[in-house]
Design a protein around this motif. Structure first.
Motif, PDB file in Angstrom:
ATOM      1  N   PHE A  26      76.065   2.820 162.549  1.00  0.00           N
ATOM      2  CA  PHE A  26      75.977   1.089 163.244  1.00  0.00           C
ATOM      3  C   PHE A  26      74.702   0.880 163.553  1.00  0.00           C
ATOM      4  O   PHE A  26      74.305  -0.187 163.979  1.00  0.00           O
ATOM      5  N   TYR A  32      74.313  -2.560 161.810  1.00  0.00           N
ATOM      6  CA  TYR A  32      75.186  -3.850 162.508  1.00  0.00           C
ATOM      7  C   TYR A  32      74.424  -3.764 163.402  1.00  0.00           C
ATOM      8  O   TYR A  32      74.607  -4.971 164.818  1.00  0.00           O
ATOM      9  N   GLY A  58      82.529  -1.776 167.067  1.00  0.00           N
ATOM     10  CA  GLY A  58      83.063  -0.793 167.231  1.00  0.00           C
ATOM     11  C   GLY A  58      84.331   0.007 167.501  1.00  0.00           C
ATOM     12  O   GLY A  58      84.267   0.987 168.576  1.00  0.00           O
TER      13      GLY A  58
END
Length: 553
Positions: free
Chosen positions: A370, A373, A353
């Motif tokens: 994201f 991830y 992040g």
């Protein structure tokens, strides 16, 4: 026939009869004692149920009593008593056979017609006689009035096993008086085609309900009430011929691991076709909406794998298959699920992040993806993920797509001097309600900033293409850029031309190698044109500036 309450009530009627006899020449002075016959008779009282039904072949004659049991005779040894009917209330009702009192026809034992029968019987011994009274009293009993008629049914061939065809109707049936009835079948043709469940007539063997083989199905049915009364009638079923399909679909069971991915094909239910002109279509009905799909090939496809959970049991659906000739068949598909270990998903590392980017990024610029991830995520187990933002330090600066792309939402917020750092929390939620989050920190790099003021110049109408229109003054962090550096290190473009306020596709200006703006075309006197001049650093497109240009002739 069963009779009850046969009761004999005895009423004593005693009579004595003395008979005197004398021999001829008897000595009147010394008389011999006379022989005496004494008859004692008891009245006969009988109570019994009326007769409501007589079976075929059943004897109508009924023996009521032995009259010899109702008399005693003294003084007449060796002499048999003789009985005769002196009178009776219903002519011909009673008769005497030997010593027995007989009812000639028990069909007359109807309470509503004759609740009581009486008679006077004379018993004679030698020359002496005695009358005795006979009383037959009837009990009123329930007389069933229910009835059944023949059953005629018209129905389409090819029903399902255990399909209910009808409920046997019984007219004037009184459950309180007639009790529970039973219905039985006999003489079925063909055998075992039907069966009874209480009063319900069911299909027992559906394969026999084929118009081509058995256009008519028959049986006898017998109804018996709790009092033993029975009636029999017939069932006639006429089958209606239906168009037979050239294909047959089968119920199907599939076995797969729970939580397959959406789009997984788990099997095919298409029937085998022998006619190339047949085209099939499929429709599905299921308890869990949109759990499964059926495509035009008959493939069974998982639509929402996360709903296919072992703990909730097998999944069933009803599929209707219809051909282009109007024929249809309905089948059931069952999906049996194997239990598996269900993974728990999440973000792998929170450091993903932390993002560093240059300031002045345009709207829509992707900062990070994201979804890449996330670990241990399976669409079949968890369903589709949705993304959202919370705790934004600069509201509206960031945006996130359905695919987990973190993007610039407000380019004006990406200014180093105003917001050197932008923070937020990115959340991902699956369709089972599980949410995981990761903190996001965006650090902006400070970039050099270009300055270019709007430009307004006059040019002679006698100018020629290639003549200099103006020399721009462009500043980087307040320092003027040399014209030669402007030509070599920057890209200068002109757009949105308008001549006398009208849009034009013509190109009129360009930057030469000396950093000067020259004319490509010359307009007439009193004409003017406008354009937008944009200067961009050749090495970093984020360093850019635009200004309006007005040229008058």
């Amino acid at each position: 026939m069963k009779y009850t309450n046969l009761t004999f009530i005895y009423a004593l009627a005693v009579g004595s009869l003395f008979v005197s006899c004398s021999d001829d020449g008897e000595d009147t002075d010394n008389p011999i004692p006379e022989a005496t016959i004494e008859i004692t008779a008891q009245d006969v009282t009988i109570t019994m149920d009326e007769v409501t039904q007589i079976e075929d072949g059943e004897s109508l004659e009924l023996s009521l009593a032995s009259l010899a049991d109702y008399i005693t005779v003294e003084g007449a040894e060796g002499v048999e008593p003789e009985f005769s009917i002196k009178s009776q209330s219903v002519d011909g009702a009673f008769a005497i056979e030997g010593n027995n009192l007989i009812l000639n026809d028990k069909s007359i034992l109807d309470f509503e017609t004759n609740p009581e029968f009486t008679a006077v019987v004379t018993v004679a011994v030698g020359d002496e006689s005695k009358d005795l009274n006979v009383t037959l009293t009837l009990n009123d009993v329930h007389e069933a009035t229910w009835s059944i008629g023949p059953i005629e049914v018209g129905m389409y061939e090819n029903p399902e096993n255990n399909e209910q065809l009808l409920i046997v109707a019984i007219s004037n049936y009184n459950p309180e008086l007639d009790g529970e009835v039973t219905v039985t079948l006999s003489e079925q043709s063909p055998a075992n085609a039907l069966r009874m469940d209480g009063k319900a007539l069911l299909v027992n063997d559906a394969s026999l309900f084929d118009f081509e083989t058995n256009p008519t199905i028959t049986a006898k049915f017998t109804v018996t009430d709790a009092n033993g009364r029975t009636q029999e009638n017939v069932i006639t079923i006429s089958l209606i011929d239906v168009a037979e399909t050239s294909w047959t679909a089968e119920n199907t069971t599939f076995t797969i691991d729970e939580h397959p991915n959406s789009g997984t094909v788990i099997g095919n239910i298409a029937p085998v076709l022998t006619d190339s002109n047949i085209v099939l279509s499929y429709s599905i009905s299921q308890i869990t909406p949109d759990l499964l799909l059926i495509d035009t090939n008959g493939d069974v496809i998982v639509n929402h794998g996360y709903l296919m959970d072992f703990e909730t049991g097998d999944k069933t659906a009803t599929v209707t298959i219809t051909d282009n000739q109007g024929n249809s068949q309905e089948i059931t598909i069952v999906v049996h699920l194997n239990n598996i270990q269900e993974p728990q998903w999440g973000f792998n590392v929170t450091s993903q992040g932390n993002i560093t980017v240059n300031e002045n990024l345009p709207n829509g610029n992707t900062l990070a993806i994201f979804s890449q991830y996330i670990v241990d995520y399976r669409e079949g187990v968890h369903g589709t993920l949705s993304y959202s933002l919370a705790n934004e330090s600069v509201p509206g600066a960031l945006g996130v797509t359905g695919q987990g792309f973190l993007q610039v939402n407000d380019a004006s917020a990406f200014d180093y001097e105003t917001n050197p750092t932008i923070t937020a929390t990115l959340k991902a939620t699956d369709q089972r309600g599980t949410t995981n989050s990761v903190p996001v920190t965006i650090t902006l790099n400070d970039l050099g900033e270009l300055t270019l003021n709007d430009i307004s110049v006059f040019v002679s109408s006698s100018s020629s293409p290639g003549d200099v229109a103006f020399t721009p003054s462009v500043y980087l962090d307040g320092v003027r850029i040399a014209n030669t550096d402007l030509a070599s290190d920057y890209v200068v473009t002109f757009s949105d031309y308008k001549i006398n306020g009208q849009n034009t596709a013509s190109s009129i200006l360009e930057l030469n190698n000396s950093g000067q703006v020259t004319l490509l075309n010359v307009l007439g006197s009193q004409d003017n044109f406008t354009a937008i001049m944009t200067v961009t650093n050749a090495q970093d497109q984020n360093i850019t500036v635009s200004a309006n240009v007005l040229v008058r002739f």
